[in-house]
Motif scaffolding. Structure first.
Motif, PDB file in Angstrom:
ATOM      1  N   LEU A  47     -20.591  10.046  18.226  1.00 20.21           N
ATOM      2  CA  LEU A  47     -19.368   9.425  18.716  1.00 20.21           C
ATOM      3  C   LEU A  47     -18.716   8.707  17.550  1.00 20.21           C
ATOM      4  N   GLN A  48     -17.537   9.170  17.160  1.00 26.04           N
ATOM      5  CA  GLN A  48     -16.771   8.518  16.110  1.00 26.04           C
ATOM      6  C   GLN A  48     -15.762   7.584  16.765  1.00 26.04           C
ATOM      7  N   THR A  49     -15.675   6.352  16.267  1.00 27.42           N
ATOM      8  CA  THR A  49     -14.786   5.363  16.863  1.00 27.42           C
ATOM      9  C   THR A  49     -13.963   4.645  15.805  1.00 27.42           C
ATOM     10  N   LEU A  50     -12.774   4.238  16.227  1.00 23.27           N
ATOM     11  CA  LEU A  50     -11.900   3.383  15.428  1.00 23.27           C
ATOM     12  C   LEU A  50     -11.518   2.182  16.268  1.00 23.27           C
ATOM     13  N   GLY A  51     -11.640   1.002  15.693  1.00 23.58           N
ATOM     14  CA  GLY A  51     -11.258  -0.214  16.394  1.00 23.58           C
ATOM     15  C   GLY A  51     -10.895  -1.294  15.399  1.00 23.58           C
ATOM     16  N   ALA A  52     -10.736  -2.497  15.895  1.00 28.69           N
ATOM     17  CA  ALA A  52     -10.332  -3.607  15.036  1.00 28.69           C
ATOM     18  C   ALA A  52     -11.337  -3.857  13.915  1.00 28.69           C
ATOM     19  N   ARG A  53     -12.600  -3.462  14.131  1.00 29.25           N
ATOM     20  CA  ARG A  53     -13.629  -3.654  13.112  1.00 29.25           C
ATOM     21  C   ARG A  53     -13.778  -2.441  12.201  1.00 29.25           C
ATOM     22  N   GLU A  57     -19.665   5.461  13.376  1.00 31.57           N
ATOM     23  CA  GLU A  57     -20.194   6.713  13.913  1.00 31.57           C
ATOM     24  C   GLU A  57     -21.566   6.432  14.515  1.00 31.57           C
ATOM     25  N   SER A  58     -21.746   6.849  15.775  1.00 31.36           N
ATOM     26  CA  SER A  58     -22.995   6.604  16.497  1.00 31.36           C
ATOM     27  C   SER A  58     -23.616   7.932  16.885  1.00 31.36           C
ATOM     28  N   GLY A  59     -24.899   8.107  16.593  1.00 30.60           N
ATOM     29  CA  GLY A  59     -25.589   9.323  16.962  1.00 30.60           C
ATOM     30  C   GLY A  59     -25.815   9.411  18.458  1.00 30.60           C
ATOM     31  N   LEU A  60     -25.848  10.640  18.983  1.00 28.84           N
ATOM     32  CA  LEU A  60     -26.039  10.879  20.407  1.00 28.84           C
ATOM     33  C   LEU A  60     -27.165  11.884  20.611  1.00 28.84           C
ATOM     34  N   GLY A  61     -28.119  11.518  21.458  1.00 27.47           N
ATOM     35  CA  GLY A  61     -29.206  12.406  21.832  1.00 27.47           C
ATOM     36  C   GLY A  61     -29.579  12.169  23.279  1.00 27.47           C
ATOM     37  N   PRO A  62     -30.377  13.051  23.878  1.00 22.47           N
ATOM     38  CA  PRO A  62     -30.720  12.930  25.289  1.00 22.47           C
ATOM     39  C   PRO A  62     -31.241  11.539  25.660  1.00 22.47           C
ATOM     40  N   GLY A  63     -30.672  10.981  26.719  1.00 17.77           N
ATOM     41  CA  GLY A  63     -31.070   9.670  27.189  1.00 17.77           C
ATOM     42  C   GLY A  63     -30.272   8.530  26.614  1.00 17.77           C
ATOM     43  N   THR A  69     -14.769  -0.302  25.581  1.00 19.36           N
ATOM     44  CA  THR A  69     -13.678  -0.882  26.351  1.00 19.36           C
ATOM     45  C   THR A  69     -12.335  -0.326  25.875  1.00 19.36           C
ATOM     46  N   PRO A  70     -11.237  -0.617  26.582  1.00 17.86           N
ATOM     47  CA  PRO A  70      -9.922  -0.204  26.097  1.00 17.86           C
ATOM     48  C   PRO A  70      -9.684  -0.701  24.669  1.00 17.86           C
ATOM     49  N   GLY A  71      -9.014   0.125  23.886  1.00 13.23           N
ATOM     50  CA  GLY A  71      -8.725  -0.245  22.513  1.00 13.23           C
ATOM     51  C   GLY A  71      -9.646   0.389  21.490  1.00 13.23           C
ATOM     52  N   ILE A  72     -10.687   1.090  21.943  1.00 15.08           N
ATOM     53  CA  ILE A  72     -11.571   1.817  21.022  1.00 15.08           C
ATOM     54  C   ILE A  72     -11.154   3.285  21.016  1.00 15.08           C
ATOM     55  N   ILE A  73     -10.569   3.733  19.925  1.00 13.40           N
ATOM     56  CA  ILE A  73     -10.251   5.152  19.763  1.00 13.40           C
ATOM     57  C   ILE A  73     -11.569   5.893  19.567  1.00 13.40           C
ATOM     58  N   HIS A  74     -11.736   7.003  20.270  1.00 15.43           N
ATOM     59  CA  HIS A  74     -13.033   7.676  20.225  1.00 15.43           C
ATOM     60  C   HIS A  74     -12.873   9.185  20.141  1.00 15.43           C
ATOM     61  N   ARG A  75     -13.858   9.788  19.485  1.00 19.61           N
ATOM     62  CA  ARG A  75     -13.899  11.236  19.299  1.00 19.61           C
ATOM     63  C   ARG A  75     -15.343  11.696  19.386  1.00 19.61           C
ATOM     64  N   LEU A  76     -15.602  12.702  20.205  1.00 19.81           N
ATOM     65  CA  LEU A  76     -16.947  13.266  20.333  1.00 19.81           C
ATOM     66  C   LEU A  76     -17.111  14.442  19.379  1.00 19.81           C
ATOM     67  N   VAL A  77     -18.203  14.423  18.629  1.00 20.30           N
ATOM     68  CA  VAL A  77     -18.578  15.513  17.732  1.00 20.30           C
ATOM     69  C   VAL A  77     -19.800  16.208  18.327  1.00 20.30           C
ATOM     70  N   ASN A  78     -19.726  17.516  18.460  1.00 23.25           N
ATOM     71  CA  ASN A  78     -20.797  18.310  19.065  1.00 23.25           C
ATOM     72  C   ASN A  78     -21.619  18.964  17.964  1.00 23.25           C
ATOM     73  N   ASP A  79     -22.850  18.481  17.783  1.00 24.79           N
ATOM     74  CA  ASP A  79     -23.748  19.063  16.790  1.00 24.79           C
ATOM     75  C   ASP A  79     -24.686  20.098  17.392  1.00 24.79           C
ATOM     76  N   GLY A  80     -24.505  20.383  18.693  1.00 23.91           N
ATOM     77  CA  GLY A  80     -25.317  21.408  19.326  1.00 23.91           C
ATOM     78  C   GLY A  80     -25.578  21.123  20.790  1.00 23.91           C
ATOM     79  N   GLY A  81     -24.868  21.832  21.671  1.00 22.54           N
ATOM     80  CA  GLY A  81     -25.113  21.763  23.101  1.00 22.54           C
ATOM     81  C   GLY A  81     -24.905  20.395  23.725  1.00 22.54           C
ATOM     82  N   LEU A  82     -23.973  19.612  23.227  1.00 22.05           N
ATOM     83  CA  LEU A  82     -23.796  18.240  23.705  1.00 22.05           C
ATOM     84  C   LEU A  82     -23.206  18.226  25.112  1.00 22.05           C
ATOM     85  N   ARG A  83     -23.955  17.606  26.015  1.00 22.15           N
ATOM     86  CA  ARG A  83     -23.545  17.493  27.416  1.00 22.15           C
ATOM     87  C   ARG A  83     -23.738  16.054  27.870  1.00 22.15           C
TER      88      ARG A  83
END
Length: 250
Positions: A47-53, A57-63, A69-83
């Protein structure tokens, strides 16, 4: 009838299309009045995010579970079968377009131009990545339109990211101008949904304080069958929405 807390629930299969920067994933956007949460069901991504700070980039895995909150621009990056299971606050507002894509400034500056860039055929809906977009998956023209929209949002996102937090003020101002005319309708949805739900809880607490258990006799159980229809093209991927209106007693 709403989900608990007047939320909305959607299963999201994140796009695996390659974006202009070589990464696979969905569109970048921001919500203006609703928080959003992700629970990772399968696969891997970021999860890539842009905000006041700044940028993160935060990693995502099962679980994994992340929310913002509002004001965080966000973009999901799929490195393989992301659900993901997506939980949106203020159900009704995201469905009504509580999101602005990070298109380049010249598109954000004109509501008509933005609407054309954000719309998908045939109905022109422009819903959130966690809410129905109105366009059913399976049509090549729809997929092409969704991909063009995604690419345009990533183009603007990369400019914002490289410009730093000071560039966000201009983007947020443009976003507010784009949605200003919808706010009265959003307020009605919020009053009928999240606010009414919170008020009902307040009423229950009053009854509990008075020792009145009468409202407990009205408790109900509801079930929604696994949706079997076509998935929809959203901002971030293919959507499987769970509609509370389809709930029945098991």
């Amino acid at each position: 009838m709403t989900f608990p807390g007047a939320t909305s629930l959607t299963v999201l299969d994140v796009y695996d299309w390659i974006a202009p920067d070589g990464l696979r994933g969905g569109s970048a956007h921001v919500h203006l009045a609703s928080a959003e949460g992700y629970v990772v069901l399968d696969g891997a991504g970021r999860l890539q995010t842009l905000g006041a700070r700044g940028y993160a980039e935060s990693g995502l895995g099962p679980g994994d579970c992340l929310w913002f909150t509002p004001g965080i621009i966000h973009r999901l990056v799929n490195d393989g079968g992301l659900r993901l299971l997506v939980v949106m606050a203020n159900a009704g507002l995201p469905e009504a377009g509580d999101a602005v894509l990070t298109f380049p400034p010249e598109i954000l500056a004109d509501p008509a131009t933005y609407a054309r860039a954000a719309a998908l055929p045939p109905d022109g809906a422009a819903g959130d990545g966690a809410a129905g977009d109105g366009a059913l998956a399976g049509d090549g023209a729809l997929a092409d339109a969704a991909r063009r929209r995604r690419d345009l949002a990533i183009e603007g996102f990369l400019v914002l990211r490289d410009a730093g937090p000071e560039a966000l003020a201009g983007f947020f101002a443009a976003a507010v101008r784009l949605v200003a005319g919808r706010v009265p309708q959003w307020r009605e949805r919020w009053q009928a949904g999240a606010l009414a739900t919170a008020a009902a809880t307040g009423g229950q607490l009053d009854q509990l304080a008075d020792g009145d258990a009468g409202y407990l006799a009205g408790g109900v159980l509801r079930r929604i069958a696994r949706p079997s229809g076509p998935r929809r093209y959203g901002m971030c991927g293919l959507l499987t929405g769970y509609d509370p209106a389809a709930a029945v007693s098991p």
